[in-house]
Scaffold this motif. Structure first.
Motif, PDB file in Angstrom:
ATOM      1  N   ASP A   7      11.058   0.416  -3.952  1.00 23.18           N
ATOM      2  CA  ASP A   7      12.394  -0.404  -4.091  1.00 23.18           C
ATOM      3  C   ASP A   7      12.151  -1.695  -3.526  1.00 23.18           C
ATOM      4  N   THR A   8      11.884  -2.751  -4.315  1.00 22.48           N
ATOM      5  CA  THR A   8      11.604  -4.131  -3.822  1.00 22.48           C
ATOM      6  C   THR A   8      12.690  -4.840  -3.298  1.00 22.48           C
ATOM      7  N   ASP A   9      13.890  -4.216  -3.762  1.00 24.69           N
ATOM      8  CA  ASP A   9      15.036  -4.807  -2.639  1.00 24.69           C
ATOM      9  C   ASP A   9      15.068  -4.394  -1.144  1.00 24.69           C
ATOM     10  N   LYS A  10      14.347  -3.390  -0.962  1.00 20.47           N
ATOM     11  CA  LYS A  10      14.252  -2.806   0.421  1.00 20.47           C
ATOM     12  C   LYS A  10      13.204  -3.263   0.968  1.00 20.47           C
ATOM     13  N   CYS A  11      11.964  -3.575   0.594  1.00 17.27           N
ATOM     14  CA  CYS A  11      10.659  -3.796   0.842  1.00 17.27           C
ATOM     15  C   CYS A  11      10.775  -5.201   1.391  1.00 17.27           C
ATOM     16  N   ASN A  12      10.116  -5.273   2.966  1.00 13.13           N
ATOM     17  CA  ASN A  12      10.316  -6.611   3.351  1.00 13.13           C
ATOM     18  C   ASN A  12       8.725  -6.994   3.604  1.00 13.13           C
ATOM     19  N   GLY A  13       7.822  -6.476   3.029  1.00  9.33           N
ATOM     20  CA  GLY A  13       6.521  -6.804   2.965  1.00  9.33           C
ATOM     21  C   GLY A  13       5.918  -6.787   4.488  1.00  9.33           C
ATOM     22  N   CYS A  14       6.248  -5.856   5.085  1.00  7.63           N
ATOM     23  CA  CYS A  14       5.806  -5.646   6.557  1.00  7.63           C
ATOM     24  C   CYS A  14       4.156  -5.035   6.275  1.00  7.63           C
ATOM     25  N   GLY A  15       3.904  -4.361   5.532  1.00  3.65           N
ATOM     26  CA  GLY A  15       2.565  -3.881   5.157  1.00  3.65           C
ATOM     27  C   GLY A  15       2.266  -2.590   5.936  1.00  3.65           C
ATOM     28  N   ASP A  16       3.165  -1.893   6.505  1.00 10.68           N
ATOM     29  CA  ASP A  16       2.916  -0.584   7.407  1.00 10.68           C
ATOM     30  C   ASP A  16       2.447   0.356   6.316  1.00 10.68           C
ATOM     31  N   CYS A  17       2.765   0.441   5.121  1.00  7.95           N
ATOM     32  CA  CYS A  17       2.276   1.409   4.347  1.00  7.95           C
ATOM     33  C   CYS A  17       0.679   1.242   3.845  1.00  7.95           C
ATOM     34  N   ILE A  18       0.332   0.108   4.105  1.00  5.02           N
ATOM     35  CA  ILE A  18      -1.394  -0.129   3.746  1.00  5.02           C
ATOM     36  C   ILE A  18      -2.228   0.834   4.781  1.00  5.02           C
ATOM     37  N   PRO A  19      -2.134   0.737   6.208  1.00  2.00           N
ATOM     38  CA  PRO A  19      -2.794   1.861   6.741  1.00  2.00           C
ATOM     39  C   PRO A  19      -2.416   3.154   6.679  1.00  2.00           C
ATOM     40  N   ALA A  20      -1.259   3.424   6.458  1.00  2.61           N
ATOM     41  CA  ALA A  20      -0.627   4.649   6.455  1.00  2.61           C
ATOM     42  C   ALA A  20      -1.321   5.480   5.143  1.00  2.61           C
ATOM     43  N   CYS A  21      -1.532   4.949   4.203  1.00  2.00           N
ATOM     44  CA  CYS A  21      -2.078   5.855   2.924  1.00  2.00           C
ATOM     45  C   CYS A  21      -3.447   5.994   2.984  1.00  2.00           C
ATOM     46  N   PRO A  22      -3.985   7.425   3.095  1.00  2.00           N
ATOM     47  CA  PRO A  22      -5.392   7.561   3.260  1.00  2.00           C
ATOM     48  C   PRO A  22      -5.960   7.165   1.827  1.00  2.00           C
ATOM     49  N   GLY A  23      -5.620   6.954   0.754  1.00  2.00           N
ATOM     50  CA  GLY A  23      -6.064   6.585  -0.389  1.00  2.00           C
ATOM     51  C   GLY A  23      -6.071   4.984  -0.437  1.00  2.00           C
ATOM     52  N   SER A  24      -5.684   4.601   0.228  1.00  2.00           N
ATOM     53  CA  SER A  24      -5.537   3.077   0.344  1.00  2.00           C
ATOM     54  C   SER A  24      -5.034   2.242  -0.769  1.00  2.00           C
ATOM     55  N   ILE A  25      -3.982   2.809  -1.561  1.00  2.00           N
ATOM     56  CA  ILE A  25      -3.665   2.272  -2.826  1.00  2.00           C
ATOM     57  C   ILE A  25      -2.676   1.073  -2.809  1.00  2.00           C
ATOM     58  N   PHE A  26      -2.058   0.964  -1.526  1.00  2.00           N
ATOM     59  CA  PHE A  26      -0.998  -0.362  -1.430  1.00  2.00           C
ATOM     60  C   PHE A  26      -1.789  -1.721  -1.119  1.00  2.00           C
ATOM     61  N   GLU A  27      -1.001  -2.746  -1.465  1.00  2.00           N
ATOM     62  CA  GLU A  27      -1.200  -4.072  -0.958  1.00  2.00           C
ATOM     63  C   GLU A  27      -0.049  -4.731  -0.909  1.00  2.00           C
ATOM     64  N   VAL A  28      -0.148  -5.687  -0.042  1.00  2.00           N
ATOM     65  CA  VAL A  28       1.196  -6.757   0.003  1.00  2.00           C
ATOM     66  C   VAL A  28       0.730  -7.874  -0.526  1.00  2.00           C
ATOM     67  N   ARG A  29       1.454  -8.371  -1.453  1.00  2.00           N
ATOM     68  CA  ARG A  29       1.306  -9.619  -2.349  1.00  2.00           C
ATOM     69  C   ARG A  29       2.361 -10.698  -1.909  1.00  2.00           C
ATOM     70  N   ASP A  30       1.724 -11.770  -1.780  1.00  2.00           N
ATOM     71  CA  ASP A  30       2.529 -13.141  -1.563  1.00  2.00           C
ATOM     72  C   ASP A  30       3.716 -13.276  -2.534  1.00  2.00           C
TER      73      ASP A  30
END
Lengths: 96, 287
Positions: A19-42
């Motif tokens: 939900d991009t309206d809730k996402c603040n781009g903090c990036g906490d999901c990046i290290p949490a994912c064991p498969g490293s599938i997330f990134e934060v885009r500018d």
């Protein structure tokens, strides 16, 4: 906006929803994912006028999440998911 | 040379009553898809010219060809266009674009322009993937979904069937409606599996229209499962090449129990229209 990243395997179709309206781009999901599938885009490629960074499934991973996400999601059980737990804003959801 | 049944008709259009010389802002959108490429030129946020062509093996060339075709006979040249946005599968390969925006955002925006602000659900049935998009009254994407990797239920699948059956792709939709009784859908929409299943059915003596009806309904059925995930809120619009196939569209409408809006322009230009509209907004914001 709810961005659904989907995949299909033997037991059905599944989606990771951001939900991009809730996402603040903090990036906490990046290290949490064991498969490293997330990134934060500018900039959000789906919303060119958004001002703040946003998390997304990496383009290179989008077509492989069947294999990466499947590992956190056993059919027999619904354990808490690391990405969902890491997101303080509550922007990540999974369908089972 | 044998006839190429999959070849669909390319198109081009110029607004009869507009003059680019008096326009304040001229922008363009180029959508380089896997099967087709479109270029749209807009003057002050209104459609001025467009072209719809096949994508070749070279994306930068396809983008340039589509653009040249759109500009043909207008006297307008590339250097007079203030901003160009690229979109689609080959969006990063548009040599003269200033920015790339995903086709999801562009299709939402384009459908809003082409079909009006009442559109909430957009189904883009492209050359090699399908996207279900939910938009608000301004054409902003609120929810979207695309399938992971598969040409099932897409334009490419239809091209393969046209070739297999030896029927022009432009007639295949009408033909599929000529069956007396709707056959059961083929068991898989996977293009490769469906093609071998269809060959078997032909060998059993099924007439061509029955085979294509079975494939069209399988295709419609597959897309319905995608759409149900985001929920179909009226008004409903279909963009992309398959929107021109009445066989698939009518089966889809029947299964969803909702009528799709009738397009005024070529259904394949929606992405490029959205890109040109974004380009105008970017000019105005000075980005």
């Amino acid at each position: 906006m709810i961005a659904n990243f989907g995949f299909k395997d033997g037991s059905g179709e599944f989606f990771i929803s951001l939900d991009t309206d809730k996402c603040n781009g903090c990036g906490d999901c990046i290290p949490a994912c064991p498969g490293s599938i997330f990134e934060v885009r500018d900039e959000d490629p789906n919303d060119p006028f958004r001002e703040i960074p946003v998390a997304a499934v990496k383009e290179s991973e989008r077509r492989k999440i069947k294999y990466t996400c499947g590992l956190c999601k056993p059919v027999s059980d619904h354990p808490p998911l690391p990405c969902v737990g890491a997101c303080k804003a509550g922007a990540i959801a999974h369908s089972w | 040379m044998p006839q190429e049944f999959w070849r669909w008709i390319e198109s081009r259009w110029t607004a009869p009553d507009k003059e680019w010389r008096s326009a304040k802002v001229i922008t363009a959108g180029v959508d380089v898809g896997s099967v087709s490429s479109q270029a749209v030129v807009m003057t002050d946020g209104e459609l001025y010219a467009y072209s719809n062509m096949r994508t070749g093996s070279d994306s930068p060339n396809s983008a340039t060809n589509a653009m040249n075709r759109a500009l043909e006979g207008t006297g307008l040249t590339l250097d007079k266009i203030q901003y160009t946005v690229g979109t689609g599968y080959g969006r990063v390969n548009v040599p003269f674009s200033q920015r790339a925006i995903t086709e999801i955002a562009c299709h939402g925006r384009g459908a809003n322009f082409l079909y009006g602000p009442t559109v909430r659900t957009v189904l883009d049935m492209g050359g090699q993937d399908c996207k279900a998009i939910h938009i608000d009254e301004k054409g902003k994407v609120t929810n979207f979904l695309m399938n992971d990797k598969c040409a099932a239920g897409t334009g490419r699948g239809m091209e393969v069937f046209a070739d297999l059956l030896g029927i022009s792709i432009n007639e295949i939709g009408d033909l599929s409606l000529k069956v007396e009784e709707e056959p059961p859908p083929v068991s898989s929409t996977c293009v490769v599996f469906a093609k071998s299943e269809a060959s078997g059915l032909l060998r059993e003596g099924w007439p061509k229209e029955k085979v294509i009806a079975a494939y069209s309904s399988a295709m419609a059925h597959r897309v319905v499962s995608l759409l149900e995930r985001i929920g179909v809120e009226p008004d409903f619009a279909i963009t992309g090449g398959i929107a021109k196939n009445v066989g698939v569209v009518s089966r889809l409408e029947k299964e969803l129990n909702i009528k799709a809006l009738t397009p005024k322009y070529d259904t394949q230009i929606a992405g490029a229209v959205g890109a040109a509209l974004f380009a105008r907004e970017l000019v105005e914001k000075g980005k």
